[in-house]
Design a protein around this motif. Sequence first.
Motif, PDB file in Angstrom:
ATOM      1  N   CYS A   1      64.477  40.549  54.725  1.00  0.00           N
ATOM      2  CA  CYS A   1      63.779  41.233  53.632  1.00  0.00           C
ATOM      3  C   CYS A   1      64.339  40.830  52.274  1.00  0.00           C
ATOM      4  CB  CYS A   1      63.880  42.747  53.816  1.00  0.00           C
ATOM      5  SG  CYS A   1      62.895  43.432  55.160  1.00  0.00           S
ATOM      6  N   PHE A   2      65.665  40.726  52.180  1.00  0.00           N
ATOM      7  CA  PHE A   2      66.269  40.371  50.894  1.00  0.00           C
ATOM      8  C   PHE A   2      66.082  38.889  50.576  1.00  0.00           C
ATOM      9  CE2 PHE A   2      67.972  44.538  50.714  1.00  0.00           C
ATOM     10  CZ  PHE A   2      68.289  44.750  49.384  1.00  0.00           C
ATOM     11  N   GLU A   3      66.080  38.055  51.581  1.00  0.00           N
ATOM     12  CA  GLU A   3      65.769  36.649  51.341  1.00  0.00           C
ATOM     13  C   GLU A   3      64.333  36.501  50.832  1.00  0.00           C
ATOM     14  OE1 GLU A   3      66.641  34.911  55.110  1.00  0.00           O
ATOM     15  OE2 GLU A   3      68.750  34.514  54.613  1.00  0.00           O
ATOM     16  N   PHE A   4      63.438  37.310  51.384  1.00  0.00           N
ATOM     17  CA  PHE A   4      62.044  37.297  50.929  1.00  0.00           C
ATOM     18  C   PHE A   4      61.945  37.809  49.496  1.00  0.00           C
ATOM     19  CE2 PHE A   4      57.697  38.977  50.632  1.00  0.00           C
ATOM     20  CZ  PHE A   4      56.963  37.899  51.139  1.00  0.00           C
ATOM     21  N   LEU A   5      62.726  38.847  49.178  1.00  0.00           N
ATOM     22  CA  LEU A   5      62.746  39.363  47.809  1.00  0.00           C
ATOM     23  C   LEU A   5      63.203  38.297  46.823  1.00  0.00           C
ATOM     24  CD1 LEU A   5      62.583  41.718  45.747  1.00  0.00           C
ATOM     25  CD2 LEU A   5      64.939  42.307  46.393  1.00  0.00           C
ATOM     26  N   LEU A   6      64.244  37.548  47.198  1.00  0.00           N
ATOM     27  CA  LEU A   6      64.754  36.494  46.312  1.00  0.00           C
ATOM     28  C   LEU A   6      63.731  35.387  46.096  1.00  0.00           C
ATOM     29  CD1 LEU A   6      68.481  36.103  47.473  1.00  0.00           C
ATOM     30  CD2 LEU A   6      67.599  37.300  45.465  1.00  0.00           C
ATOM     31  N   GLU A   7      62.816  35.221  47.045  1.00  0.00           N
ATOM     32  CA  GLU A   7      61.751  34.231  46.881  1.00  0.00           C
ATOM     33  C   GLU A   7      60.580  34.780  46.079  1.00  0.00           C
ATOM     34  OE1 GLU A   7      60.703  33.137  50.826  1.00  0.00           O
ATOM     35  OE2 GLU A   7      62.571  32.042  51.221  1.00  0.00           O
ATOM     36  N   ASN A   8      60.609  36.084  45.820  1.00  0.00           N
ATOM     37  CA  ASN A   8      59.512  36.733  45.089  1.00  0.00           C
ATOM     38  C   ASN A   8      60.076  37.656  44.005  1.00  0.00           C
ATOM     39  OD1 ASN A   8      56.850  36.147  46.857  1.00  0.00           O
ATOM     40  ND2 ASN A   8      58.571  36.482  48.238  1.00  0.00           N
ATOM     41  N   LEU A   9      60.947  37.111  43.180  1.00  0.00           N
ATOM     42  CA  LEU A   9      61.606  37.925  42.165  1.00  0.00           C
ATOM     43  C   LEU A   9      60.669  38.408  41.065  1.00  0.00           C
ATOM     44  CD1 LEU A   9      65.015  36.038  41.860  1.00  0.00           C
ATOM     45  CD2 LEU A   9      64.644  38.359  42.734  1.00  0.00           C
ATOM     46  N   ASP A  10      59.466  37.825  41.008  1.00  0.00           N
ATOM     47  CA  ASP A  10      58.487  38.331  40.052  1.00  0.00           C
ATOM     48  C   ASP A  10      58.140  39.792  40.331  1.00  0.00           C
ATOM     49  OD1 ASP A  10      58.411  35.956  38.754  1.00  0.00           O
ATOM     50  OD2 ASP A  10      56.556  35.249  39.666  1.00  0.00           O
ATOM     51  N   PHE A  11      58.321  40.208  41.581  1.00  0.00           N
ATOM     52  CA  PHE A  11      58.097  41.603  41.948  1.00  0.00           C
ATOM     53  C   PHE A  11      58.976  42.530  41.109  1.00  0.00           C
ATOM     54  CE2 PHE A  11      59.427  45.222  44.659  1.00  0.00           C
ATOM     55  CZ  PHE A  11      58.193  45.834  44.844  1.00  0.00           C
ATOM     56  N   LEU A  12      60.222  42.129  40.884  1.00  0.00           N
ATOM     57  CA  LEU A  12      61.133  42.888  40.031  1.00  0.00           C
ATOM     58  C   LEU A  12      60.866  42.633  38.553  1.00  0.00           C
ATOM     59  CD1 LEU A  12      64.575  42.482  41.864  1.00  0.00           C
ATOM     60  CD2 LEU A  12      63.219  44.570  41.676  1.00  0.00           C
ATOM     61  N   THR A  13      60.688  41.382  38.209  1.00  0.00           N
ATOM     62  CA  THR A  13      60.554  41.002  36.801  1.00  0.00           C
ATOM     63  C   THR A  13      59.371  41.690  36.136  1.00  0.00           C
ATOM     64  OG1 THR A  13      61.545  38.854  37.291  1.00  0.00           O
ATOM     65  CG2 THR A  13      60.339  39.064  35.220  1.00  0.00           C
ATOM     66  N   GLU A  14      58.231  41.690  36.803  1.00  0.00           N
ATOM     67  CA  GLU A  14      57.018  42.254  36.203  1.00  0.00           C
ATOM     68  C   GLU A  14      57.145  43.756  35.983  1.00  0.00           C
ATOM     69  OE1 GLU A  14      53.854  41.131  38.782  1.00  0.00           O
ATOM     70  OE2 GLU A  14      53.982  38.986  38.274  1.00  0.00           O
ATOM     71  N   ALA A  15      57.924  44.430  36.844  1.00  0.00           N
ATOM     72  CA  ALA A  15      58.085  45.882  36.704  1.00  0.00           C
ATOM     73  C   ALA A  15      59.153  46.249  35.681  1.00  0.00           C
ATOM     74  CB  ALA A  15      58.424  46.491  38.060  1.00  0.00           C
ATOM     75  N   LEU A  16      60.234  45.473  35.630  1.00  0.00           N
ATOM     76  CA  LEU A  16      61.371  45.837  34.783  1.00  0.00           C
ATOM     77  C   LEU A  16      61.290  45.256  33.379  1.00  0.00           C
ATOM     78  CD1 LEU A  16      64.328  45.458  37.326  1.00  0.00           C
ATOM     79  CD2 LEU A  16      62.950  47.487  36.812  1.00  0.00           C
ATOM     80  N   ASP A  17      60.602  44.161  33.207  1.00  0.00           N
ATOM     81  CA  ASP A  17      60.581  43.485  31.913  1.00  0.00           C
ATOM     82  C   ASP A  17      60.033  44.356  30.780  1.00  0.00           C
ATOM     83  OD1 ASP A  17      61.162  41.053  30.432  1.00  0.00           O
ATOM     84  OD2 ASP A  17      58.987  40.853  30.209  1.00  0.00           O
ATOM     85  N   PRO A  18      58.995  45.180  31.010  1.00  0.00           N
ATOM     86  CA  PRO A  18      58.474  45.999  29.898  1.00  0.00           C
ATOM     87  C   PRO A  18      59.369  47.170  29.496  1.00  0.00           C
ATOM     88  CG  PRO A  18      56.815  45.677  31.632  1.00  0.00           C
ATOM     89  CD  PRO A  18      58.136  45.277  32.209  1.00  0.00           C
ATOM     90  N   LEU A  19      60.386  47.492  30.277  1.00  0.00           N
ATOM     91  CA  LEU A  19      61.209  48.668  29.993  1.00  0.00           C
ATOM     92  C   LEU A  19      62.018  48.484  28.715  1.00  0.00           C
ATOM     93  CD1 LEU A  19      62.579  49.558  33.556  1.00  0.00           C
ATOM     94  CD2 LEU A  19      60.579  50.504  32.374  1.00  0.00           C
ATOM     95  N   THR A  20      62.162  49.566  27.967  1.00  0.00           N
ATOM     96  CA  THR A  20      62.952  49.525  26.740  1.00  0.00           C
ATOM     97  C   THR A  20      64.389  49.910  27.041  1.00  0.00           C
ATOM     98  OG1 THR A  20      62.543  51.835  26.173  1.00  0.00           O
ATOM     99  CG2 THR A  20      60.887  50.223  25.477  1.00  0.00           C
ATOM    100  N   GLU A  21      65.228  49.831  26.011  1.00  0.00           N
ATOM    101  CA  GLU A  21      66.653  50.124  26.172  1.00  0.00           C
ATOM    102  C   GLU A  21      66.927  51.611  26.375  1.00  0.00           C
ATOM    103  OE1 GLU A  21      67.631  50.335  21.379  1.00  0.00           O
ATOM    104  OE2 GLU A  21      68.137  48.555  22.542  1.00  0.00           O
ATOM    105  N   GLU A  22      65.915  52.444  26.230  1.00  0.00           N
ATOM    106  CA  GLU A  22      66.104  53.882  26.428  1.00  0.00           C
ATOM    107  C   GLU A  22      66.200  54.248  27.910  1.00  0.00           C
ATOM    108  OE1 GLU A  22      62.975  55.883  24.459  1.00  0.00           O
ATOM    109  OE2 GLU A  22      63.647  55.362  22.442  1.00  0.00           O
ATOM    110  N   TYR A  23      65.747  53.368  28.773  1.00  0.00           N
ATOM    111  CA  TYR A  23      65.711  53.669  30.201  1.00  0.00           C
ATOM    112  C   TYR A  23      67.036  53.327  30.873  1.00  0.00           C
ATOM    113  CZ  TYR A  23      60.652  54.366  30.192  1.00  0.00           C
ATOM    114  OH  TYR A  23      59.381  54.842  29.968  1.00  0.00           O
ATOM    115  N   LEU A  24      67.391  54.139  31.883  1.00  0.00           N
ATOM    116  CA  LEU A  24      68.452  53.772  32.805  1.00  0.00           C
ATOM    117  C   LEU A  24      67.781  53.382  34.114  1.00  0.00           C
ATOM    118  CD1 LEU A  24      71.476  53.533  33.491  1.00  0.00           C
ATOM    119  CD2 LEU A  24      71.365  55.886  34.342  1.00  0.00           C
ATOM    120  N   ILE A  25      67.936  52.128  34.500  1.00  0.00           N
ATOM    121  CA  ILE A  25      67.341  51.623  35.736  1.00  0.00           C
ATOM    122  C   ILE A  25      68.292  51.939  36.886  1.00  0.00           C
ATOM    123  CG2 ILE A  25      66.460  49.583  36.937  1.00  0.00           C
ATOM    124  CD1 ILE A  25      66.161  48.286  34.109  1.00  0.00           C
TER     125      ILE A  25
END
Length: 291
Positions: free
Chosen positions: A78-102
Amino acid sequence: MSKYGVLVMGPAGAGKSTFCTALITHLHNNRRSCFYVNLDPAAEEFAHEPDLDIKDLISLEDVMEDMGLGPNGGLIYCFEFLLENLDFLTEALDPLTEEYLIIIDMPGQIELYTHIPILPALVKHLTRTGALDVNLCAAYLLEATFVVDRAKFFAGTLSAMSAMIMLEVPHVNILSKMDLVKGQIAKRDLKRFVDPDTTLLDDEPGAEEDDGQGVAGDPQTLMKGNSFKRLNRAVAGLIDSFSMVSYLRLEVQDEDSVGAILSYIDDAIQYHEAQEPKEPNDAIEVDEADD
């Protein structure tokens, strides 16, 4: 723009998801924004629904069924698959501002934190050396009941130190479930586990020398023998020589305890340094109204 996050790790049963729940509740109560990421592909029930769930990308149950893998092998897949599809994380986290704690909730298989280079690759993508520029720290939880068994405690501490060395990010180590050891160990003795060293083995209960009696090959005999004690002392000496691991104590039902842990996390990621100072306009308006 920088982002801020905490990677919640630790062995199975350490209370990671419970800590994430308490942390989210505390943030909400203090009107702070957070973004909850579940990266455990086997997790099913949540007190707070994740804002991003790895099961929307891949689930451990499907992998085990389709690939014929066991739980550990399936998790690594599952984690190897995640590393091959990091856009899954990028698209969700990229719009977040500095006010958020992830808040990133990780699975409990310690293989991910010891000798497999999966998490370092993930951390690299998340942090300043990667695409997302997240000021990230790791929170490694170890169940406080481990202190009752010194060998188990040092084994858990060795795993924590291994994670610190592999991930190379600011690190907070936490003794969770402190309520479970109340009455089992004195507060004075408990303080010694906060900064572990080899002296903890000197007065371990039942630490008398093995008399050589016992059934050959019996696990209980092996775990009381001199060879096992020498191994424990070697592990403790290694941890002591690095002087990297110290613990914070967590009582997850205590709001002040959760808040204290959060303050350490904020310091590690320098969260408050990036926040804009608030102008005291409201206070001025109130004073003028009073006049």
